[in-house]
Write a protein that holds these residues in place. Structure first.
Motif, short mmCIF file in Angstrom:
data_model
loop_
_atom_site.label_atom_id
_atom_site.label_comp_id
_atom_site.label_asym_id
_atom_site.label_seq_id
_atom_site.Cartn_x
_atom_site.Cartn_y
_atom_site.Cartn_z
N LEU A 1 0.47 -1.28 0.11
CA LEU A 1 -0.10 -0.15 0.28
C LEU A 1 1.02 1.46 0.02
CD1 LEU A 1 -2.88 0.46 0.26
CD2 LEU A 1 -2.72 1.35 2.56
N VAL A 2 1.88 1.12 0.72
CA VAL A 2 2.93 2.26 1.33
C VAL A 2 3.01 2.41 -0.27
CG1 VAL A 2 4.60 3.30 1.79
CG2 VAL A 2 3.65 2.57 3.45
N ALA A 3 3.67 1.52 -1.45
CA ALA A 3 4.08 1.60 -1.91
C ALA A 3 3.59 2.41 -3.62
CB ALA A 3 4.60 0.15 -3.00
N LEU A 4 2.58 2.10 -3.32
CA LEU A 4 1.38 2.35 -4.10
C LEU A 4 1.02 3.85 -4.11
CD1 LEU A 4 -1.38 1.68 -6.59
CD2 LEU A 4 -2.75 2.14 -4.50
N LEU A 5 1.09 4.43 -2.46
CA LEU A 5 1.48 5.51 -2.22
C LEU A 5 2.18 6.60 -3.03
CD1 LEU A 5 -0.52 7.44 -0.42
CD2 LEU A 5 0.87 7.16 1.02
N PHE B 1 -1.62 -8.92 -9.72
CA PHE B 1 -2.62 -8.02 -9.37
C PHE B 1 -1.94 -6.33 -8.86
CE2 PHE B 1 -5.39 -6.24 -5.71
CZ PHE B 1 -6.65 -5.86 -5.85
N ALA B 2 -0.47 -7.02 -7.97
CA ALA B 2 0.48 -5.56 -7.88
C ALA B 2 0.03 -4.09 -9.61
CB ALA B 2 1.41 -5.35 -7.40
N GLY B 3 0.56 -5.21 -10.18
CA GLY B 3 0.69 -4.98 -11.74
C GLY B 3 -0.67 -4.28 -11.70
N PHE C 1 8.28 1.86 -7.64
CA PHE C 1 8.44 0.88 -6.38
C PHE C 1 7.10 -0.82 -5.88
CE2 PHE C 1 8.89 5.49 -5.92
CZ PHE C 1 9.41 5.93 -4.81
N MET C 2 6.64 -0.35 -6.53
CA MET C 2 6.01 -1.81 -6.85
C MET C 2 6.24 -2.59 -7.11
SD MET C 2 2.49 -1.67 -5.57
CE MET C 2 0.48 -2.16 -5.89
#
Lengths: 333, 158
Positions: free
Chosen positions: B14-18, B58-60, B35-36
Motif C-alpha cells: 500500500l505504501v508502495a502504491l502511495l 495484482f500489484a501490476g 516502487f511496486m
C-alpha cells in the motif's frame, strides 16, 4: 470422527512443507493469459473505462494523501512570499487588466460589427464557448505519454474531448475524465493531432504531436509557403478547438531532395511546466442531437460556406439563439 | 526463510502504491523507481509462501490503474518477472550481497525491457536511454528495503 481421521491422513500425505499449490510456471502462464486478455479488452473494447473510473474514485483519498506534501510546501511558499513582491504583482496585474480592458472595448465593437456584417451576408455567427478554470495537480504518471492531470473532473461537468488552453496557447485535449480529476493529453503526444492554420497566410494543415515536445506538419510539399518563425493558430475546423488560438511557432524546416514533402517542425507555445492554471473550454453544443430540429424550425438551409461539415454543424444554430448564447457566455465573466 | 506477517506485506504494498501516486514534478518522473515492483520482488524472494505470481499480477494491475496505462501491461510484465524471480528463489541462500544485487538488477532489467516492448507494440514513441534510470534508483530502493525489513535469509549464526 471419520472425517477427522481422513483429515489427519491427508495432512500426513502432504506435509505442509511441500504445499505450494499449482506450480509457478502454470501460475505464470495463467496470469499472462489473463493480462493479455485484459489488454485486448481494454485496447479494443471500451468495457473497462467504468472499472477504471470506479478505481480512481476509490483511490482519491489515497491520492489526496500523496499530494498533500507538495501542496503544503506550495501553501507555505505562498504564506511566506514577501509583502513587497505581492504588492508589485498586484500593481502589475492591475496595469495589465487596465490595458486589456481598453483592448477589450475595441474588441467588443469590432465583434458587434462583425456579427452585424455576418448577419447581413446571411453567414454564420461563431458562438463564444464557455470555459472552466482548472489547475494542474501533477504531471502524468506514465513517462511514456505526454499528459497532465487537472483538478477538475466529471463532478465539474468536464467531458472527454474538451480543449484545454493556457494564457499562451493550446495545451491539449481532455482524454480521460474521473470524478474529481481529468487527464489532459498534450498536443505533443503522438496520439494527438490538431487542425491548424498559418497565421500569416491562412494556409490550413494538420499538426501531429511527435512525442519529444515538438509538433510535426506532414504532407506539405517542399515549396510550401512556410517560414521559420511562423505562428500556427487553430483553424477551428474540428469544432473542438475554437479558431484563432495560438498553437506553436515553426522552428525548423528541412527540405529533403529525395522526399516530396517538407519536414516542418514546430514548438508549442503553451508553458505547461511553468503555469498551473489552465482553461478547459466547453465542447460546442452543436454536438447535441437537437440541432437539426432547431435548424428546420428556423427554416434555415445548411450554410453554404466553404468549411467542413463539422464546423457547419458547430455554427448552424446561430441565428435565433445568438443573443441568448452571447448573454449566457458573457454572464460568468 | 524467516517468518513474515501478511499484514506487513500488504501494508508495504500500500505504501508502495502511495509512493507511485506521489506527484513527481517535471523531470523527477524519469528517475522514479518502480516502487511496486521492487517491493513485490522483495516479498516474493523473502516470503514465497505469502506472495506468488498472482500477487505480483495484482500489484501490476493496480499500477496500471493508477498510472492510466493500458490495463494489463504492468500486470503482464510483473507476472513474468515474478516467475523468473521465483524460479531461482531457493538458491538465494547461496548468494552473497553483491550476487543478490546483480540478480535483482537482472530482474529489473527484464521488467523494463518487457515493458518497453509492450509499449512500443502499443505504438508509443521510443523513450531513449533515460527510460532505464528506474533500474538504478530501483536498486537503491532495494537496499533501503533490506535495511528496513532485514535481509532475505536468516542472518548466519556462527
Amino acid at each position: 470422527m471419520l472425517k477427522g481421521v481422513h483429515q489427519k491422513l491427508e495432512a500426513q500425505q502432504t506435509p505442509a512443507f511441500f504445499v505450494r499449490g499449482p506450480s509457478v510456471f502454470s501460475r505464470m502462464v495463467f496470469f499472462c493469459a489473463l493480462s493479455v486478455t485484459i489488454m485486448a479488452v481494454d485496447a479494443r473494447l471500451n468495457y473497462l473505462s467504468q472499472v477504471r473510473q470506479a478505481f480512481i474514485a476509490a483511490l482519491h483519498p489515497l491520492e489526496v494523501v500523496a499530494n498533500a506534501p507538495s501542496e503544503w510546501t506550495r501553501d507555505l511558499q505562498k504564506y511566506f512570499s514577501a509583502h513587497n513582491a505581492l504588492l508589485q504583482e498586484n500593481y502589475a496585474l492591475k496595469e495589465q487588466a487596465f490595458e486589456q480592458k481598453v483592448l477589450l472595448q475595441r474588441f467588443n465593437t469590432i465583434e458587434a460589427e462583425n456579427t452585424h456584417l455576418r448577419t447581413m451576408l446571411n453567414g454564420n455567427i461563431p458562438i463564444q464557448p464557455k470555459a472552466i478554470l482548472g489547475e494542474i495537480s501533477h504531471m502524468g504518471r506514465d513517462p511514456f505519454t505526454h499528459t497532465v492531470v487537472v483538478n477538475r473532473g466529471s463532478n465539474h461537468n468536464i467531458k472527454a474531448g474538451q480543449a484545454v488552453v493556457d494564457s499562451k496557447g493550446v495545451i491539449g485535449q481532455v482524454t480521460r475524465v474521473y470524478p474529481f480529476t481529468s487527464e489532459v493529453t498534450l498536443i505533443t503526444d503522438k496520439e494527438l493531432s490538431i487542425p491548424i492554420q498559418i497565421e500569416r497566410n491562412q494556409l490550413r494543415a494538420i499538426a501531429f504531436g511527435e512525442g519529444n515536445n515538438t509538433l510535426d506538419i506532414p504532407y506539405l510539399p517542399t515549396n510550401v509557403d512556410i517560414k521559420v518563425g511562423d505562428k500556427l493558430v487553430t483553424s477551428g475546423m474540428d469544432g473542438v478547438y475554437p479558431a484563432g488560438l495560438t498553437v506553436a511557432i515553426v522552428t525548423k524546416i528541412q527540405q529533403n531532395p529525395e522526399s516530396p514533402f517538407a519536414k516542418i517542425v514546430s514548438t508549442p507555445v503553451a508553458e505547461v511546466n511553468n503555469h498551473l492554471q489552465l482553461l478547459l473550454i466547453d465542447l460546442p453544443e452543436a454536438q447535441e442531437s437537437k440541432v437539426p430540429a432547431l435548424d428546420a424550425a428556423v427554416g434555415n438551409p445548411a450554410p453554404t460556406e466553404q468549411n467542413a461539415t463539422t464546423q457547419a454543424k458547430t455554427i448552424t444554430k446561430s441565428k435565433q439563439k445568438t443573443l441568448k448564447n452571447r448573454a449566457k457566455a458573457n454572464a460568468p465573466h | 526463510m524467516r517468518r513474515t506477517s501478511r499484514v506487513s506485506v500488504y501494508l508495504s504494498l500500500l505504501v508502495a502504491l502511495l509512493c507511485q501516486l506521489f506527484p513527481w514534478v517535471g523531470q523527477g518522473v524519469i528517475y522514479r523507481p518502480d516502487f511496486m515492483l521492487v517491493v513485490i520482488l522483495y516479498w516474493l524472494l523473502r516470503a514465497p509462501n505469502l506472495c506468488n505470481v498472482g500477487t505480483a499480477w495484482f500489484a501490476g494491475l493496480l499500477v496500471d490503474l493508477a498510472t492510466g496505462s493500458l490495463l494489463g501491461q504492468h500486470a503482464l510484465s510483473f507476472s513474468i518477472t515474478a516467475f523468473i524471480a521465483l524460479s531461482y528463489q531457493r538458491r538465494l541462500v547461496l548468494f552473497n550481497t553483491w550476487q543478490l544485487v546483480g540478480y535483482v538488477a537482472a530482474l529489473l532489467i527484464v521488467e523494463r525491457v518487457l515493458m518497453l516492448l509492450l509499449k512500443l507494440f502499443e505504438g508509443n514513441e521510443n523513450p531513449g536511454l533515460t527510460y532505464f534510470w528506474p533500474i538504478i534508483t530501483g536498486l537503491l530502493l532495494w537496499q533501503l528495503l533490506i535495511l528496513l525489513f532485514g535481509g532475505l535469509t536468516r542472518p548466519k549464526t556462527n
